[in-house]
Design a protein around this motif. Structure first.
Motif, PDB file in Angstrom:
ATOM      1  N   SER A 159       6.251   2.601  64.258  1.00 19.12           N
ATOM      2  CA  SER A 159       7.066   3.813  64.400  1.00 19.12           C
ATOM      3  C   SER A 159       7.843   3.826  65.718  1.00 19.12           C
TER       4      SER A 159
ATOM      5  N   SER B  63      11.832   4.597  65.796  1.00 18.45           N
ATOM      6  CA  SER B  63      12.394   5.647  66.648  1.00 18.45           C
ATOM      7  C   SER B  63      13.365   5.072  67.674  1.00 18.45           C
TER       8      SER B  63
ATOM      9  N   ASN C   9      18.436  15.379  59.052  1.00 16.51           N
ATOM     10  CA  ASN C   9      17.640  14.151  59.070  1.00 16.51           C
ATOM     11  C   ASN C   9      18.510  12.900  58.936  1.00 16.51           C
TER      12      ASN C   9
ATOM     13  N   GLU D 133      12.063  14.874  59.441  1.00 20.73           N
ATOM     14  CA  GLU D 133      11.305  13.836  58.745  1.00 20.73           C
ATOM     15  C   GLU D 133      10.636  12.905  59.748  1.00 20.73           C
ATOM     16  N   PRO D 134       9.379  12.494  59.489  1.00 24.93           N
ATOM     17  CA  PRO D 134       8.696  11.600  60.440  1.00 24.93           C
ATOM     18  C   PRO D 134       9.397  10.255  60.611  1.00 24.93           C
TER      19      PRO D 134
ATOM     20  N   ARG E  91      12.718  10.159  63.465  1.00 29.26           N
ATOM     21  CA  ARG E  91      12.490  10.750  64.773  1.00 29.26           C
ATOM     22  C   ARG E  91      13.124   9.908  65.876  1.00 29.26           C
TER      23      ARG E  91
ATOM     24  N   TRP F  25       9.028  10.931  68.932  1.00 34.76           N
ATOM     25  CA  TRP F  25       7.940   9.973  68.738  1.00 34.76           C
ATOM     26  C   TRP F  25       6.876  10.140  69.808  1.00 34.76           C
TER      27      TRP F  25
ATOM     28  N   GLY G 118       4.801  13.101  68.925  1.00 37.99           N
ATOM     29  CA  GLY G 118       3.864  12.747  67.871  1.00 37.99           C
ATOM     30  C   GLY G 118       2.705  11.909  68.380  1.00 37.99           C
TER      31      GLY G 118
END
Length: 305
Positions: free
Chosen positions: A93, A97, A164, A247-248, A251, A256, A259
């Motif tokens: 992730s 990101s 998004n 939306e994840p 990001r 990030w 999160g």
């Protein structure tokens, strides 16, 4: 016949002494010297206070969380570890990101500098109806808090189907950065005399060629300064991205990092500091690169002007 030898020119003793005599050194008063040392020491203290949070972030990135939670703080991570950076760099992730932030920053930077440059030229070089009202509008828009526009911006992007999306967030960033960028570039454009272009046009250049050959190189420092401002704003922005990118998988890096903090009940501060350090590296690298360009642009503009 031998050639005539020109008579030697006698140099007055005063002139010879003027060439060889050293210039008298300017004496510095003790009070002025003490004031310099005091101001220099104050500047060093301010620089240390400013740099200490950055140093604390970097040093904490090399320490495990258990070490950071101890009462005795570690200022020098002698026996540090790279486990925190390894955990961040193995997170998929993070790279997703990073790509989103890089794309958003590039689009924002190009769009903001281009539109601001054209607008600054228009309000500085041309006289048209509504020019003063446009300048006042720029100042008024700059005074509006960003939080007051969240609902309307989200509604517009939702109607266009750009929630998004990288393009939607870039449009919002360009709209947020544009007023201040226009005002900044307007000052640089006003600082370049219009007579330079007129002199080049008298020499036979067209208006367009005179602008790009004479005026545009002198505006390089302003373009670089506005580019630095746009890059920092787009790369580190958090609140607008929190509203637009829900939306994840879409990001930006600040989202990030949030999160990463909320992923566990007990925050792993070592990993958070490692992620913050990696996020700051592109900003520092970009600034160092642009700083050289800015210095070169200032020198070139001084020589050509």
């Amino acid at each position: 016949m031998s050639a005539a030898v020109p008579p030697a020119v006698a140099v007055p003793p005063a002139a010879r002494g003027a060439r060889t005599a050293p210039r008298p050194r300017r004496r510095v008063r003790p009070r002025a010297r003490a004031a310099r040392w005091l101001l220099g020491g104050l500047a060093v203290v301010v620089a240390l206070v400013w740099a200490f949070p950055i140093y604390w972030m970097v040093s904490s990135a090399f320490l495990p969380t258990a070490r950071l939670q101890q009462p005795e703080q570690t200022f020098v991570p002698v026996d540090g570890t790279l486990a925190n950076f390894r955990q961040v760099l193995t997170d998929e992730s993070f790279y997703a990101s990073f790509r989103v932030s890089l794309a958003v920053t590039a689009i924002t930077l190009a769009g903001a500098v281009l539109f601001a440059f054209v607008a600054a030229l228009a309000i500085s070089r041309f006289r048209f109806r509504g020019r003063k009202s446009f300048i006042v509008t720029i100042l008024v828009v700059q005074m509006i808090p960003a939080e007051g526009l969240f609902i309307s911006q989200y509604a517009v992007l939702d109607g266009w189907g750009l929630v998004n999306s990288v393009l939607g967030l870039s449009i919002v960033y360009v709209a947020a950065i544009l007023p201040f960028t226009v005002w900044m570039l307007r000052g640089f454009v006003n600082g370049v005399p219009l007579e330079l272009e007129e002199a080049a046009m008298v020499d036979g250049l067209s208006r367009t060629r005179a602008f790009f050959r004479i005026t545009f190189p002198l505006l390089a420092p302003g373009l670089v300064a506005s580019g630095v401002y746009g890059f920092l704003q787009a790369w580190n922005e958090y609140t607008l991205a929190l509203v637009v990118m829900t939306e994840p998988g879409e990001r930006t890096l600040p989202l990030w990092l949030q999160g990463l903090v909320e992923a566990n009940r007990a925050t792993d501060w070592g990993v958070v500091m490692a992620g913050s350090t990696l996020i700051a590296v592109p900003v520092i690298g970009f600034f160092l690169l642009v700083q050289k360009r800015m210095s070169a642009g200032l020198v070139a503009g001084a020589v050509k002007g």
